[in-house]
Structures are given as C-alpha cells and as structure tokens.
Write a protein that holds these residues in place. Structure first.
Motif, PDB file in Angstrom:
ATOM      1  N   CYS A 171       0.834  -1.206   0.000  1.00 32.66           N
ATOM      2  CA  CYS A 171       0.000   0.000   0.000  1.00 32.66           C
ATOM      3  C   CYS A 171       0.869   1.256   0.000  1.00 32.66           C
ATOM      4  N   HIS A 172       1.956   1.206   0.763  1.00 33.01           N
ATOM      5  CA  HIS A 172       2.875   2.349   0.762  1.00 33.01           C
ATOM      6  C   HIS A 172       3.464   2.563  -0.635  1.00 33.01           C
ATOM      7  N   ALA A 173       3.938   1.490  -1.254  1.00 32.55           N
ATOM      8  CA  ALA A 173       4.571   1.609  -2.569  1.00 32.55           C
ATOM      9  C   ALA A 173       3.583   2.095  -3.623  1.00 32.55           C
ATOM     10  N   LEU A 174       2.325   1.664  -3.514  1.00 32.91           N
ATOM     11  CA  LEU A 174       1.327   1.989  -4.528  1.00 32.91           C
ATOM     12  C   LEU A 174       0.718   3.369  -4.357  1.00 32.91           C
ATOM     13  N   ARG A 175       1.116   4.067  -3.288  1.00 33.96           N
ATOM     14  CA  ARG A 175       0.673   5.459  -3.153  1.00 33.96           C
ATOM     15  C   ARG A 175       1.159   6.288  -4.338  1.00 33.96           C
ATOM     16  N   THR A 176       2.309   5.925  -4.883  1.00 33.44           N
ATOM     17  CA  THR A 176       2.775   6.478  -6.149  1.00 33.44           C
ATOM     18  C   THR A 176       2.509   5.419  -7.208  1.00 33.44           C
ATOM     19  N   PRO A 177       1.513   5.608  -8.046  1.00 34.57           N
ATOM     20  CA  PRO A 177       1.137   4.552  -8.997  1.00 34.57           C
ATOM     21  C   PRO A 177       2.299   4.199  -9.930  1.00 34.57           C
ATOM     22  N   PRO A 178       2.653   2.942 -10.023  1.00 33.97           N
ATOM     23  CA  PRO A 178       3.740   2.531 -10.919  1.00 33.97           C
ATOM     24  C   PRO A 178       3.247   2.415 -12.359  1.00 33.97           C
ATOM     25  N   ARG A 179       4.149   2.596 -13.287  1.00 44.20           N
ATOM     26  CA  ARG A 179       3.806   2.303 -14.685  1.00 44.20           C
ATOM     27  C   ARG A 179       3.742   0.790 -14.888  1.00 44.20           C
ATOM     28  N   ARG A 180       4.742   0.111 -14.322  1.00 41.95           N
ATOM     29  CA  ARG A 180       4.802  -1.347 -14.415  1.00 41.95           C
ATOM     30  C   ARG A 180       5.361  -1.879 -13.098  1.00 41.95           C
ATOM     31  N   ALA A 181       4.570  -2.626 -12.381  1.00 41.49           N
ATOM     32  CA  ALA A 181       5.030  -3.256 -11.135  1.00 41.49           C
ATOM     33  C   ALA A 181       5.463  -4.690 -11.423  1.00 41.49           C
ATOM     34  N   GLY A 217      -0.731 -10.744   0.536  1.00 40.69           N
ATOM     35  CA  GLY A 217      -0.784  -9.366   1.006  1.00 40.69           C
ATOM     36  C   GLY A 217      -0.574  -8.367  -0.122  1.00 40.69           C
ATOM     37  N   PHE A 218       0.394  -8.654  -0.995  1.00 39.77           N
ATOM     38  CA  PHE A 218       0.625  -7.808  -2.167  1.00 39.77           C
ATOM     39  C   PHE A 218      -0.637  -7.745  -3.033  1.00 39.77           C
ATOM     40  N   TYR A 219      -1.207  -8.917  -3.305  1.00 44.39           N
ATOM     41  CA  TYR A 219      -2.373  -8.969  -4.183  1.00 44.39           C
ATOM     42  C   TYR A 219      -3.563  -8.205  -3.595  1.00 44.39           C
ATOM     43  N   ARG A 220      -3.738  -8.287  -2.294  1.00 46.48           N
ATOM     44  CA  ARG A 220      -4.836  -7.547  -1.665  1.00 46.48           C
ATOM     45  C   ARG A 220      -4.661  -6.049  -1.888  1.00 46.48           C
ATOM     46  N   ALA A 221      -3.419  -5.577  -1.760  1.00 43.84           N
ATOM     47  CA  ALA A 221      -3.153  -4.148  -1.987  1.00 43.84           C
ATOM     48  C   ALA A 221      -3.376  -3.782  -3.462  1.00 43.84           C
ATOM     49  N   PHE A 222      -2.944  -4.635  -4.388  1.00 46.60           N
ATOM     50  CA  PHE A 222      -3.170  -4.362  -5.808  1.00 46.60           C
ATOM     51  C   PHE A 222      -4.660  -4.249  -6.108  1.00 46.60           C
ATOM     52  N   ASP A 223      -5.447  -5.183  -5.567  1.00 49.13           N
ATOM     53  CA  ASP A 223      -6.894  -5.150  -5.788  1.00 49.13           C
ATOM     54  C   ASP A 223      -7.489  -3.844  -5.272  1.00 49.13           C
ATOM     55  N   GLU A 224      -7.050  -3.424  -4.087  1.00 48.17           N
ATOM     56  CA  GLU A 224      -7.579  -2.194  -3.498  1.00 48.17           C
ATOM     57  C   GLU A 224      -7.202  -0.958  -4.311  1.00 48.17           C
ATOM     58  N   HIS A 225      -6.116  -1.042  -5.066  1.00 46.31           N
ATOM     59  CA  HIS A 225      -5.662   0.100  -5.877  1.00 46.31           C
ATOM     60  C   HIS A 225      -6.046  -0.055  -7.348  1.00 46.31           C
ATOM     61  N   GLY A 226      -6.919  -1.011  -7.631  1.00 47.53           N
ATOM     62  CA  GLY A 226      -7.436  -1.165  -8.981  1.00 47.53           C
ATOM     63  C   GLY A 226      -6.442  -1.691  -9.984  1.00 47.53           C
ATOM     64  N   ASP A 228      -4.806  -4.868 -11.932  1.00 44.31           N
ATOM     65  CA  ASP A 228      -5.078  -6.254 -12.321  1.00 44.31           C
ATOM     66  C   ASP A 228      -3.857  -7.117 -11.982  1.00 44.31           C
ATOM     67  N   THR A 229      -4.002  -8.019 -11.020  1.00 43.20           N
ATOM     68  CA  THR A 229      -2.854  -8.826 -10.587  1.00 43.20           C
ATOM     69  C   THR A 229      -2.362  -9.765 -11.684  1.00 43.20           C
ATOM     70  N   THR A 230      -3.253 -10.147 -12.598  1.00 44.99           N
ATOM     71  CA  THR A 230      -2.815 -11.048 -13.668  1.00 44.99           C
ATOM     72  C   THR A 230      -1.864 -10.342 -14.629  1.00 44.99           C
ATOM     73  N   ALA A 231      -1.842  -9.006 -14.589  1.00 49.01           N
ATOM     74  CA  ALA A 231      -0.958  -8.246 -15.467  1.00 49.01           C
ATOM     75  C   ALA A 231       0.372  -7.914 -14.795  1.00 49.01           C
ATOM     76  N   VAL A 232       0.544  -8.325 -13.529  1.00 46.28           N
ATOM     77  CA  VAL A 232       1.785  -8.046 -12.800  1.00 46.28           C
ATOM     78  C   VAL A 232       2.721  -9.244 -12.954  1.00 46.28           C
ATOM     79  N   PRO A 233       3.843  -9.090 -13.649  1.00 44.74           N
ATOM     80  CA  PRO A 233       4.754 -10.232 -13.833  1.00 44.74           C
ATOM     81  C   PRO A 233       5.417 -10.627 -12.520  1.00 44.74           C
ATOM     82  N   MET A 234       5.685 -11.922 -12.393  1.00 47.03           N
ATOM     83  CA  MET A 234       6.334 -12.444 -11.197  1.00 47.03           C
ATOM     84  C   MET A 234       7.523 -13.299 -11.593  1.00 47.03           C
ATOM     85  N   TRP A 235       8.556 -13.195 -10.776  1.00 44.50           N
ATOM     86  CA  TRP A 235       9.739 -14.034 -10.929  1.00 44.50           C
ATOM     87  C   TRP A 235       9.949 -14.821  -9.643  1.00 44.50           C
ATOM     88  N   ASN A 236      10.638 -15.936  -9.754  1.00 47.79           N
ATOM     89  CA  ASN A 236      10.932 -16.773  -8.598  1.00 47.79           C
ATOM     90  C   ASN A 236      12.439 -16.982  -8.493  1.00 47.79           C
TER      91      ASN A 236
END
Length: 348
Positions: A171-181, A217-226, A228-236
C-alpha cells in the motif's frame, strides 16, 4: 584422593561442602546459582580435572538428554550465513544457554531423513520454507515440536504477520502509482524455477511457504488500488543468495525500457539488495527510475545508501519463543508476531 582416576560429582560436592545438585546446576542450570558460587565450583572442578556430569548416564537416568535439535530446510553453511536464519538461531541459543541445554543443528538432508544423532533430542524446532514430509514423519511424536515460518499439523508454530505486513508495504509503494510493477518471490513454485513464473507453474500454499502469505498481502493491496494482478509479472528465485538471485534480476533489469518494471517488490532484503546493486551498475537511479521494496529488516539494508524500504521482523525473538515452547517455559500455542514498516530511500 587418587589422581589416577576421575573425581566424581559426589566427591567434588563433598570437597566443596555443597550439595550434588549445586555442582550439577553449575554445569547444566547456571541460572539456579549465584555467579560467585558457580564460578567457585567451576574453578575447583577445573583444578581437580572434573569435566561435568556424565551426559550418557544422566540421559539414561532421567530419560532426557538436555539437547534441542533445530532442523533446517537449508544447508548449515547457508543458514549460518543468512542474516535472518542466524538471528533466529541466536535467539534459540540464548534461551538454551540460560537453561543448560545444548543446541544440535541439522542442515538440509539429501536423503530427507533426520540424522540418527537428532533422535536423542528432547525436542525439535523445525525452521524453513519447505521441509520434507518424510523428514517430519521421522520426528518422535512424544517430544515437543515447534515449527517456525511454516506449519506442522497439530503442532505449535511461530510466525510473523506476513500477509498484513506485505499488504502494508505494498500500500505504501502503490501510493505512487507505478507504470509497471513486478514481484520477485522466494521459493513460491512447486517445481524448481529460477526465473519468470509462467502459467504452467503451480504455486505453493501459505501453509507451505511464507512467500505465499506475502504474495497474498501484495495482491490484496493491488486489488484495493485497482491493479489487475494477472498483469503483474512475477519471478521466482530458488535461494536467498546473491549468486542465485543475480541471473534472475539481471534478466529483469536488462528488459527493454517499455517492459522493465519501475517498481520491484521483493520477498526478502537479500533479493532487494541484489536488485539495488545491479541497478546501480546499469546506471538506473533509485528511486527515480526504479523503486524497490524488501522484507526482513536486516542491518545491511539499513546501513547502505540508499537504504531499503522494508518490513522489519524480530527474528531473534522468534527463536526465543520457539526455544521457550520446546523447553516448556511457555505454553505450546501458535504465536503471531508483529512487524514494523521501515520507510527508506529505495521507495520513499
């Protein structure tokens, strides 16, 4: 007294004019004696060549070895060098030292079986992200077991508030909307994956790995900030080390400008620090070109510049609680510890 044989505990107690219990406590339960009395007993024992109560005899007599085994999901070398694991072990050792117990460490086993030496332990602390089910089946059910950072069915566990903490930092990080998270996970996939997570990968559950709770927790914050979590790339990444993280992170940072994330949310400070180092080598400005968050609050992340935005967890206290439970000093009940959000320069 003949010098050709070893002095006994009873003889040493008579020589000092103290009880046999006092001599035993001097070696095994120092908290039960005054400092001066313990030092006098130990000094005289040393002078007379008495090395302490016989551990084998005590174990046979009492049925207790005064040994606590810590079973690690990673190798001993990795665990002792990892800041979070070493802090946890420090907390465990602190409690065991104060109550006359010995710490037995067992690193990742290639045959998924606990070593025979661990079988004599009075209790077990199991620490790691993905312990082998067959290893857990080897643990004697009559002895206390405490899990740290995951769950064993029917046993006490010690966790930090991973999901709420991850939600807070996101939520802190998303206060400044990212172009690509983007998100860099630690051991989130069922099958080994050191790279981008594709649609064919199955994710582990929150009971198997703390990474999943943090992702939730990340996904909950993404949902609250509108977002789309499916558009957020993930690495392992498969291991929380600079060497294993580096090829994954290099692949992310070397993406074309229009594809490279400008916000990377990392599941550990070690991952975040590797991102920071490799970004600086490429001339990327932090936080202007790339914002970075971590998780753990290790000292290194707070001392270097720019310092990390992260979540601080008290790994030493986790160790203390687990040890106290195993020793019966507090109830074996699952505990959830709070964390602290630290706002640094990497994601102001």
């Amino acid at each position: 007294m003949s010098s050709s044989r070893r002095i006994t505990l009873k003889e040493l107690a008579h020589h000092l004019g103290v009880s046999t219990a006092s001599v035993s406590n001097a070696f095994n339960r120092p908290d039960q004696l005054s400092h001066d009395l313990r030092e006098r007993i130990l000094a005289e024992a040393h002078r007379l060549g008495y090395r302490g109560p016989d551990a084998k005899a005590r174990s046979l007599r009492t049925g207790r070895s005064q040994i606590v085994a810590v079973l690690l999901a990673d190798s001993l070398a990795y665990s002792l060098n990892d800041a979070v694991a070493s802090e946890l072990l420090s907390g465990i050792a602190e409690v065991l030292d104060a109550h006359g117990h010995t710490l037995l460490l067992s690193g990742r086993q290639t045959n998924d079986r606990i070593p025979g030496s661990a079988g004599i332990a009075d209790g077990f602390i199991v620490y790691g992200l993905m312990p082998s089910p067959s290893l857990l089946g080897d643990l004697p059910s009559q002895h206390p077991q405490v899990a740290v950072d995951f769950d064993i069915s029917g046993q006490a566990s010690v966790h930090v508030d991973n999901e709420p903490a991850a939600h807070a930092i996101a939520c802190h990080a998303l206060r400044t909307p990212p172009r690509r998270a983007g998100i860099i996970n630690l051991r989130l996939t069922e099958q080994a994956c050191n790279g981008r997570i594709g649609p064919g990968q199955t994710l582990l559950s929150a009971s198997q790995t703390i990474t999943r709770a943090r992702l939730d927790g990340f996904y909950r914050a993404f949902d609250e900030h509108g977002i789309d979590t499916t558009a957020v790339p993930m690495w392992n990444v498969e291991e929380n080390t600079h060497e294993v993280c580096t090829p994954v992170i290099e692949g992310i940072l070397d993406l074309p400008d229009e594809e490279r994330p400008d916000l990377l949310m990392c599941m550990s400070d070690r991952i975040a620090l590797t991102v920071l180092t490799l970004a600086e080598r490429r001339g990327l400005r932090v936080p202007e070109d790339l914002r970075i968050t971590g998780f753990d609050g290790i000292a290194e992340g707070q001392y270097r510049a720019p310092c990390l935005t992260t979540v601080r967890q008290d790994s030493v206290e986790k160790g203390r609680i687990a040890a106290r439970m195993v020793l019966g000093l507090e109830p074996e009940a699952s505990r959830l510890l709070g964390t602290e959000l630290l706002i640094g320069e990497s994601c102001p």
